[in-house]
Enzyme design. Sequence first.
Site, PDB file in Angstrom:
ATOM      1  N   ASP A  71     -12.996  -2.861  -0.442  1.00 60.20           N
ATOM      2  CA  ASP A  71     -12.532  -4.121  -1.036  1.00 60.20           C
ATOM      3  C   ASP A  71     -13.485  -4.626  -2.123  1.00 60.20           C
ATOM      4  O   ASP A  71     -13.054  -5.064  -3.192  1.00 60.20           O
ATOM      5  CB  ASP A  71     -12.397  -5.207   0.048  1.00 60.20           C
ATOM      6  CG  ASP A  71     -11.118  -5.071   0.867  1.00 60.20           C
ATOM      7  OD1 ASP A  71     -10.150  -4.466   0.373  1.00 60.20           O
ATOM      8  OD2 ASP A  71     -11.101  -5.572   2.008  1.00 60.20           O
ATOM      9  N   LYS A  99      -9.712  -5.977  10.415  1.00 63.86           N
ATOM     10  CA  LYS A  99     -10.853  -5.377   9.712  1.00 63.86           C
ATOM     11  C   LYS A  99     -12.145  -5.412  10.531  1.00 63.86           C
ATOM     12  O   LYS A  99     -12.948  -4.481  10.465  1.00 63.86           O
ATOM     13  CB  LYS A  99     -11.052  -6.056   8.351  1.00 63.86           C
ATOM     14  CG  LYS A  99      -9.934  -5.717   7.361  1.00 63.86           C
ATOM     15  CD  LYS A  99     -10.179  -6.360   6.001  1.00 63.86           C
ATOM     16  CE  LYS A  99      -9.014  -6.064   5.060  1.00 63.86           C
ATOM     17  NZ  LYS A  99      -9.237  -6.600   3.712  1.00 63.86           N
ATOM     18  N   SER A 147       0.805  -1.223   0.000  1.00 67.35           N
ATOM     19  CA  SER A 147       0.000   0.000   0.000  1.00 67.35           C
ATOM     20  C   SER A 147       0.844   1.282   0.000  1.00 67.35           C
ATOM     21  O   SER A 147       0.488   2.245  -0.703  1.00 67.35           O
ATOM     22  CB  SER A 147      -0.967  -0.007   1.190  1.00 67.35           C
ATOM     23  OG  SER A 147      -1.922  -1.031   1.008  1.00 67.35           O
ATOM     24  N   ALA A 157     -15.732 -18.447   2.775  1.00 66.41           N
ATOM     25  CA  ALA A 157     -16.806 -17.782   3.517  1.00 66.41           C
ATOM     26  C   ALA A 157     -16.216 -16.950   4.647  1.00 66.41           C
ATOM     27  O   ALA A 157     -16.840 -16.793   5.696  1.00 66.41           O
ATOM     28  CB  ALA A 157     -17.783 -18.828   4.051  1.00 66.41           C
TER      29      ALA A 157
HETATM   30  P1  NDP Z   1     -10.299 -15.033   6.288  1.00 68.72           P
HETATM   31  O1  NDP Z   1      -9.302 -15.655   7.226  1.00 68.72           O
HETATM   32  O2  NDP Z   1     -11.371 -14.172   6.835  1.00 68.72           O
HETATM   33  O3  NDP Z   1     -11.032 -16.212   5.450  1.00 68.72           O
HETATM   34  C1  NDP Z   1     -10.291 -17.216   4.854  1.00 68.72           C
HETATM   35  C2  NDP Z   1     -11.237 -18.241   4.237  1.00 68.72           C
HETATM   36  O4  NDP Z   1     -10.424 -19.210   3.568  1.00 68.72           O
HETATM   37  C3  NDP Z   1     -12.107 -19.000   5.221  1.00 68.72           C
HETATM   38  O5  NDP Z   1     -13.358 -19.243   4.607  1.00 68.72           O
HETATM   39  C4  NDP Z   1     -11.331 -20.308   5.405  1.00 68.72           C
HETATM   40  O6  NDP Z   1     -12.141 -21.388   5.800  1.00 68.72           O
HETATM   41  C5  NDP Z   1     -10.850 -20.506   3.997  1.00 68.72           C
HETATM   42  N1  NDP Z   1      -9.706 -21.415   3.848  1.00 68.72           N
HETATM   43  C6  NDP Z   1      -8.457 -21.269   4.366  1.00 68.72           C
HETATM   44  N2  NDP Z   1      -7.671 -22.285   3.959  1.00 68.72           N
HETATM   45  C7  NDP Z   1      -8.437 -23.094   3.176  1.00 68.72           C
HETATM   46  C8  NDP Z   1      -8.199 -24.310   2.473  1.00 68.72           C
HETATM   47  N3  NDP Z   1      -7.001 -24.909   2.491  1.00 68.72           N
HETATM   48  N4  NDP Z   1      -9.221 -24.829   1.759  1.00 68.72           N
HETATM   49  C9  NDP Z   1     -10.431 -24.239   1.722  1.00 68.72           C
HETATM   50  N5  NDP Z   1     -10.717 -23.084   2.377  1.00 68.72           N
HETATM   51  C10 NDP Z   1      -9.727 -22.529   3.101  1.00 68.72           C
HETATM   52  O7  NDP Z   1      -9.400 -14.270   5.213  1.00 68.72           O
HETATM   53  P2  NDP Z   1      -9.839 -13.102   4.208  1.00 68.72           P
HETATM   54  O8  NDP Z   1     -11.191 -13.425   3.706  1.00 68.72           O
HETATM   55  O9  NDP Z   1      -9.622 -11.793   4.840  1.00 68.72           O
HETATM   56  O10 NDP Z   1      -8.749 -13.249   3.033  1.00 68.72           O
HETATM   57  C11 NDP Z   1      -8.778 -14.337   2.116  1.00 68.72           C
HETATM   58  C12 NDP Z   1      -7.691 -14.120   1.062  1.00 68.72           C
HETATM   59  O11 NDP Z   1      -7.973 -12.952   0.305  1.00 68.72           O
HETATM   60  C13 NDP Z   1      -6.286 -13.923   1.634  1.00 68.72           C
HETATM   61  O12 NDP Z   1      -5.374 -14.650   0.821  1.00 68.72           O
HETATM   62  C14 NDP Z   1      -6.056 -12.430   1.519  1.00 68.72           C
HETATM   63  O13 NDP Z   1      -4.684 -12.121   1.389  1.00 68.72           O
HETATM   64  C15 NDP Z   1      -6.818 -12.123   0.239  1.00 68.72           C
HETATM   65  N6  NDP Z   1      -7.264 -10.732   0.122  1.00 68.72           N
HETATM   66  C16 NDP Z   1      -6.851  -9.986  -0.971  1.00 68.72           C
HETATM   67  C17 NDP Z   1      -7.264  -8.692  -1.138  1.00 68.72           C
HETATM   68  C18 NDP Z   1      -6.797  -7.916  -2.336  1.00 68.72           C
HETATM   69  O14 NDP Z   1      -6.936  -6.671  -2.349  1.00 68.72           O
HETATM   70  N7  NDP Z   1      -6.287  -8.560  -3.373  1.00 68.72           N
HETATM   71  C19 NDP Z   1      -8.157  -8.029  -0.165  1.00 68.72           C
HETATM   72  C20 NDP Z   1      -8.566  -8.895   0.916  1.00 68.72           C
HETATM   73  C21 NDP Z   1      -8.120 -10.191   1.047  1.00 68.72           C
HETATM   74  P3  NDP Z   1     -12.469 -21.679   7.379  1.00 68.72           P
HETATM   75  O15 NDP Z   1     -13.434 -20.614   7.794  1.00 68.72           O
HETATM   76  O16 NDP Z   1     -13.044 -23.049   7.355  1.00 68.72           O
HETATM   77  O17 NDP Z   1     -11.160 -21.582   8.134  1.00 68.72           O
END
Ligand code: NDP
Length: 284
Positions: A108, A71, A22, A136
């Site tokens: 986002d 967040k 950023s 999710a």
């Molecule tokens: P969260 O931790 O809130 O959510 C992660 C999700 O991924 C959960 O649903 C989790 O499941 C799931 N998950 C993790 N590992 C696995 C796996 N091996 N198989 C299946 N599902 C899996 O993270 P965020 O939503 O904040 O971020 C998600 C991704 O998005 C990150 O990589 C982040 O860097 C990226 N991101 C990118 C942005 C951009 O501007 N490009 C902005 C925001 C995020 P469970 O709930 O079961 O643990």
Amino acid sequence: MSGGGGPGRFGVIGHPVAHSLSPQIHAAFGRQTGIAIDYRTVDAPPDAFAATVRRFVDDDGRGLNVTLPFKEQAHALCGGRLSPRAVAAGAVNTLDCRDGGVAGDNTDGVGLVADLQRLLGGVSSLAGANVLLIGAGGSARGVIAPLFDAGIDRMTIAARDPSKAAALAVAFAPRPIEAASLAQVGGQRFDVLVNATSASLAGAALPIDASAYAQARLAYDLMYGAQPTRFLVDASAAGAATTADGLGMLVEQAAESFLVWHGTRPETAPVLALLRARLDATLA
Ligand code: NDP
């Protein structure tokens, strides 16, 4: 104190945060728009988010981007001072502190939509689309309303814990959303697939049937990096027409935050090209 006549300070707060792109993005926006930007990383101890924000505001801080893991805490910190898109997302990635208080927004989702529209060829390109949203978690929640606002027709949310996907479908009713486990996805035609899991961080494959990718116009991974993620490699091999990582979303959400703070939306294409070239150079 904040709210003075000078340009003030801006930054991104997270933990860890040293790796954040950023500061490079906002510096490039500042050069482009001729607005002098003081934008730095702010590393907050996990148990001292609110106190760190308060210190920043008291020290002439005007605006903060918020990244992992804060967040949801940022959302709570704002009390009722939330934009409609921050309310829908249940999370805040942009704090506006220009009046000495903290108001929350979430850029986002609109950032993702802007990048998808760029990749698909225009603002109406998502109209009527059938979208598979994988994951999710926090970012999945934040992109649902903006995708429907952009005109998609319907969505399937697939998660390894299908009860979390079902909870999102209920939260965003009456939008047409189906919930599924990862194993249940397949045999359906999706126009756009969005990977909002953090599986790519670990290089993990998603156990999704190859048929889900076969008709896709675009497979998109929110994660970004110098190399294509495992999800993008798998999607491409299974027939997705186009694949892209989340670097464009990162730049677009930053441009929207810049608009909130400075009243002008910078051009994103040259900044995305600059960042992509810098990432590519790390491979050389
Ligand atoms: P969260 O931790 O809130 O959510 C992660 C999700 O991924 C959960 O649903 C989790 O499941 C799931 N998950 C993790 N590992 C696995 C796996 N091996 N198989 C299946 N599902 C899996 O993270 P965020 O939503 O904040 O971020 C998600 C991704 O998005 C990150 O990589 C982040 O860097 C990226 N991101 C990118 C942005 C951009 O501007 N490009 C902005 C925001 C995020 P469970 O709930 O079961 O643990």
